[in-house]
Motif scaffolding. Structure first.
Motif, PDB file in Angstrom:
ATOM      1  N   LEU A 143      60.034  40.595  32.922  1.00 35.26           N
ATOM      2  CA  LEU A 143      58.946  41.233  33.784  1.00 35.26           C
ATOM      3  C   LEU A 143      57.759  40.302  34.013  1.00 35.26           C
ATOM      4  N   ALA A 144      57.527  39.444  32.933  1.00 26.64           N
ATOM      5  CA  ALA A 144      56.534  38.562  32.938  1.00 26.64           C
ATOM      6  C   ALA A 144      56.815  37.409  33.891  1.00 26.64           C
ATOM      7  N   LEU A 145      58.041  36.970  33.738  1.00 24.35           N
ATOM      8  CA  LEU A 145      58.606  35.799  34.793  1.00 24.35           C
ATOM      9  C   LEU A 145      58.694  36.141  36.279  1.00 24.35           C
ATOM     10  N   SER A 146      58.843  37.410  36.469  1.00 23.70           N
ATOM     11  CA  SER A 146      58.788  38.035  37.895  1.00 23.70           C
ATOM     12  C   SER A 146      57.536  38.217  38.331  1.00 23.70           C
ATOM     13  N   ALA A 147      56.474  38.348  37.498  1.00 25.72           N
ATOM     14  CA  ALA A 147      55.236  38.376  37.836  1.00 25.72           C
ATOM     15  C   ALA A 147      54.487  37.286  38.311  1.00 25.72           C
ATOM     16  N   TYR A 148      55.154  36.110  37.761  1.00 24.87           N
ATOM     17  CA  TYR A 148      54.541  34.680  38.223  1.00 24.87           C
ATOM     18  C   TYR A 148      54.242  34.436  39.900  1.00 24.87           C
ATOM     19  N   GLN A 149      53.119  33.860  39.926  1.00 21.08           N
ATOM     20  CA  GLN A 149      52.815  33.747  41.478  1.00 21.08           C
ATOM     21  C   GLN A 149      52.293  32.309  41.754  1.00 21.08           C
ATOM     22  N   PHE A 150      52.750  31.656  42.680  1.00 19.41           N
ATOM     23  CA  PHE A 150      51.969  30.230  42.916  1.00 19.41           C
ATOM     24  C   PHE A 150      51.391  30.456  44.495  1.00 19.41           C
ATOM     25  N   THR A 151      50.267  30.810  44.132  1.00 21.32           N
ATOM     26  CA  THR A 151      49.532  31.073  45.694  1.00 21.32           C
ATOM     27  C   THR A 151      49.400  30.039  46.409  1.00 21.32           C
ATOM     28  N   GLY A 152      49.482  28.820  45.888  1.00 22.88           N
ATOM     29  CA  GLY A 152      49.438  27.555  46.938  1.00 22.88           C
ATOM     30  C   GLY A 152      48.135  27.170  47.252  1.00 22.88           C
ATOM     31  N   TYR A 153      48.119  27.125  48.670  1.00 20.36           N
ATOM     32  CA  TYR A 153      46.877  26.513  49.276  1.00 20.36           C
ATOM     33  C   TYR A 153      46.444  27.556  50.407  1.00 20.36           C
ATOM     34  N   LYS A 154      46.826  28.661  50.506  1.00 21.97           N
ATOM     35  CA  LYS A 154      46.295  29.516  51.448  1.00 21.97           C
ATOM     36  C   LYS A 154      45.047  29.826  51.381  1.00 21.97           C
ATOM     37  N   THR A 155      44.380  30.352  52.232  1.00 19.61           N
ATOM     38  CA  THR A 155      42.795  30.386  52.551  1.00 19.61           C
ATOM     39  C   THR A 155      42.501  31.822  52.799  1.00 19.61           C
ATOM     40  N   ASP A 156      43.435  32.742  52.970  1.00 20.30           N
ATOM     41  CA  ASP A 156      43.226  34.131  53.521  1.00 20.30           C
ATOM     42  C   ASP A 156      42.884  35.136  52.222  1.00 20.30           C
ATOM     43  N   GLU A 157      42.029  36.055  52.254  1.00 18.26           N
ATOM     44  CA  GLU A 157      41.482  36.782  51.086  1.00 18.26           C
ATOM     45  C   GLU A 157      42.613  37.329  50.304  1.00 18.26           C
ATOM     46  N   LYS A 158      43.403  37.965  51.292  1.00 18.78           N
ATOM     47  CA  LYS A 158      44.396  38.760  50.662  1.00 18.78           C
ATOM     48  C   LYS A 158      45.394  37.936  49.815  1.00 18.78           C
ATOM     49  N   SER A 159      45.567  36.829  49.864  1.00 22.88           N
ATOM     50  CA  SER A 159      46.538  35.826  49.269  1.00 22.88           C
ATOM     51  C   SER A 159      45.630  35.557  47.964  1.00 22.88           C
ATOM     52  N   LYS A 160      44.397  35.480  48.186  1.00 25.09           N
ATOM     53  CA  LYS A 160      43.522  35.030  46.966  1.00 25.09           C
ATOM     54  C   LYS A 160      43.125  36.295  45.758  1.00 25.09           C
ATOM     55  N   GLN A 161      43.655  37.415  46.381  1.00 30.63           N
ATOM     56  CA  GLN A 161      43.487  38.520  45.458  1.00 30.63           C
ATOM     57  C   GLN A 161      44.328  38.293  44.093  1.00 30.63           C
ATOM     58  N   ALA A 162      43.907  38.731  42.912  1.00 25.47           N
ATOM     59  CA  ALA A 162      44.640  38.485  41.758  1.00 25.47           C
ATOM     60  C   ALA A 162      45.824  39.840  41.766  1.00 25.47           C
ATOM     61  N   PRO A 163      47.053  39.645  41.168  1.00 21.12           N
ATOM     62  CA  PRO A 163      47.993  40.441  41.192  1.00 21.12           C
ATOM     63  C   PRO A 163      47.571  41.920  40.527  1.00 21.12           C
ATOM     64  N   HIS A 164      48.084  43.048  40.900  1.00 19.89           N
ATOM     65  CA  HIS A 164      47.475  44.129  40.148  1.00 19.89           C
ATOM     66  C   HIS A 164      48.093  44.267  38.908  1.00 19.89           C
ATOM     67  N   LEU A 165      49.317  43.903  38.484  1.00 18.66           N
ATOM     68  CA  LEU A 165      49.728  43.940  37.088  1.00 18.66           C
ATOM     69  C   LEU A 165      48.750  42.867  36.215  1.00 18.66           C
ATOM     70  N   GLN A 166      48.056  43.038  35.319  1.00 17.32           N
ATOM     71  CA  GLN A 166      47.310  41.920  34.521  1.00 17.32           C
ATOM     72  C   GLN A 166      47.559  41.922  33.305  1.00 17.32           C
ATOM     73  N   ARG A 167      48.175  42.966  32.633  1.00 16.26           N
ATOM     74  CA  ARG A 167      48.278  43.201  31.335  1.00 16.26           C
ATOM     75  C   ARG A 167      49.332  43.881  30.899  1.00 16.26           C
ATOM     76  N   LEU A 168      50.241  43.310  29.731  1.00 20.92           N
ATOM     77  CA  LEU A 168      51.681  43.755  29.397  1.00 20.92           C
ATOM     78  C   LEU A 168      51.305  43.944  27.964  1.00 20.92           C
ATOM     79  N   THR A 169      51.504  45.146  27.392  1.00 21.22           N
ATOM     80  CA  THR A 169      51.089  45.769  26.045  1.00 21.22           C
ATOM     81  C   THR A 169      52.517  46.194  25.515  1.00 21.22           C
ATOM     82  N   LEU A 170      52.972  45.715  24.364  1.00 23.15           N
ATOM     83  CA  LEU A 170      53.991  45.932  23.642  1.00 23.15           C
ATOM     84  C   LEU A 170      53.338  46.814  22.465  1.00 23.15           C
TER      85      LEU A 170
END
Length: 482
Positions: free
Chosen positions: A118-145
């Motif tokens: 799950l964590a490896l799937s959540a990886y994002q490389f946003t690169g160098y896009k400038t639009d606001e949507k691409s700069k937003q943090a992903p929804h899933l931010q914490r995984l608690t076992l």
């Protein structure tokens, strides 16, 4: 912002939760269905009876997800199935805009594997896009076992390993105009400062003083200077008397030099030609983050390979750091020249073992595809067996190629000690046979990661682009030596 991993003894009554169910489960226990209405419990039971492996229940205030573990031929394959389930789960969690997900494992062995996928799937490389949507943090931010099947220490260790993979992926995904050899070295320095290992960067003057002829030859056509980065992780608790040395190819961009690559399908993804170097720094980062008690050194020679200026040419003869002479038959067989200098340099550390990683040959990619890593070397059978076992546990599987004496004929030269290009057949092996000439005095294993290091299309939790291949494998192998 990377996904954060955490541990808790239990989960709240109203929380987005995934339950990992044992293979063959046909009905839910009270523990997994306490807040479900009877019709919903019946629905889940019907889905389980139909052998559905991933079930989603929307409780409006929260979600329940049920993942059914699969019994495969081996424990390693069962673990890989859970990683892939983690990838499928991530797609649902993303749709549901879940911010924190709790993992409750009823199999007693699966939580870490599901979390890894799950964590490896959540990886994002946003690169160098400038639009606001691409700069937003992903929804899933914490995984608690949660629960007794894992410990806080295991969760923390997994987070350290994932951080090493993320680092390697980030470096591979960065384009050459954002990551030249100097910037690559600076990123390795930053990683060392963050994780706690020493980094020394040799500049052009010092590389020239050392007469690293392979690295200097490849760099001749570039407007940018080369670097040679030495990373050393040496905790006071290290259990090994002699260091283990990791060597990574650091060609930050490869045009092929005067032996120019085709543009389509050849040159356009060659920012990934430093994936071996990325794997080395990613592994060291994970080791240091997790304070693994081993003395490990990383060597990354770095440059781009271009056809400009005084570029080295087919037919040239160069003198390597070791003193051996090499006839250059193809300037696109440049990675082995960098690695050879670094492998010869590694001897000064009197290493217990040397492992090198490189996106080295199309031959390796054609032989086994993106499903595995080609390896070969002079280490004993016990070491090779341990590496293969680590490969199975992490599903970064190894296929060993031979280094028979007859393959030395493939790199014979009329002008020099050896040439840098073998025959049309056994190209990955002749490249390994070339490297072997520079490994005198220590056991060595070479890993050709040409196919799995960078993927043109998404592949489960490995994603698209840089995969961080060999970080988990190498960490697992080294950790097993403690």
């Amino acid at each position: 912002m990377p996904l954060q991993l955490a541990y808790a003894a239990d989960f709240p009554s109203i929380a987005d939760t995934v339950f990992i169910l044992p293979a063959g489960t046909r009905e839910l226990s009270v523990e997994t269905a306490a807040d479900l209405p009877a019709p919903v419990r019946q629905y889940v039971a019907e889905q389980l009876a139909a052998d559905v492996k991933l079930i989603r229940i929307n409780q409006y205030s929260h979600h329940h997800y049920y993942v059914v573990a699969e019994e495969k031929k081996t424990a390693a394959l069962s673990a890989e199935a859970l990683r892939k389930s983690g990838h499928q789960l991530h797609a649902l969690v993303k749709q549901d805009k879940v911010k924190e997900l709790f993992v409750q494992d009823l199999t007693e062995t699966g939580a870490l594997y599901l979390a890894e996928g799950l964590a490896l799937s959540a990886y994002q490389f946003t690169g160098y896009k400038t639009d606001e949507k691409s700069k937003q943090a992903p929804h899933l931010q914490r995984l608690t076992l949660v629960g007794a099947s894992v410990t806080a220490e295991q969760v923390q260790e997994l987070e350290g390993v994932l951080a090493g993979v993320y680092l390697a992926r980030d470096l591979v995904n960065a384009p050459q105009n954002k990551l030249n050899a100097t910037q690559f070295a600076e990123q390795m320095e930053a990683a060392g400062a963050d994780a706690g290992f020493h980094v020394e960067v040799l500049d052009l003057v010092r590389i020239e003083a050392l007469r690293m002829g392979g690295l200097l030859a490849v760099n001749q056509g570039s407007p940018e200077p080369p670097t040679f980065t030495i990373m050393e992780y040496k905790p006071a608790t290290a259990t090994n008397q002699q260091p283990i040395v990791l060597v990574g190819k650091g060609v930050v961009y490869d045009t092929g030099g005067l032996s120019l690559k085709p543009t389509a399908g050849g040159m356009d993804t060659m920012k990934c030609d430093m994936a071996g170097g990325a794997a080395v720094v990613g592994t060291l980062y994970a080791l240091a983050k997790n304070q693994v008690p081993l003395h490990v050194i990383g060597l990354v020679p770095a440059t781009d390979n271009r056809p400009g200026g005084m570029a080295f040419a087919p037919g040239d003869v160069i003198t390597m750091y070791s003193g051996l002479t090499v006839e250059v038959l193809n300037t696109d067989a440049e990675g082995r020249l960098l690695l050879a200098d670094a492998l010869a340099f590694a001897k000064k550390y009197n290493p217990e073992l040397v492992l090198d990683f490189a996106t080295l040959t199309g031959s390796a990619a054609r032989a086994i595809g993106k499903e595995g890593i080609v390896c070969m070397g002079t280490a004993d059978e016990e070491t090779l067996s341990a590496l293969k076992q680590a490969g199975h546990r992490t599903h970064e599987r190894l296929v060993e190629f031979p280094l028979w004496d007859e393959y030395a004929d493939h790199i014979k030269s009329d002008l020099a000690d050896i040439n840098n290009l073998g025959k049309a057949e056994a190209g990955a092996i002749s490249a390994g046979k070339f490297l072997e000439r520079f490994t005198e005095g220590y056991p060595w294993v070479h890993f050709d990661i040409a196919a799995p290091a960078f993927l043109a299309a998404p592949d489960s939790y490995r994603g698209k682009g840089g995969t961080g291949t060999a970080v988990r494998l190498t960490y697992e192998f080294l950790k097993s030596k403690v």
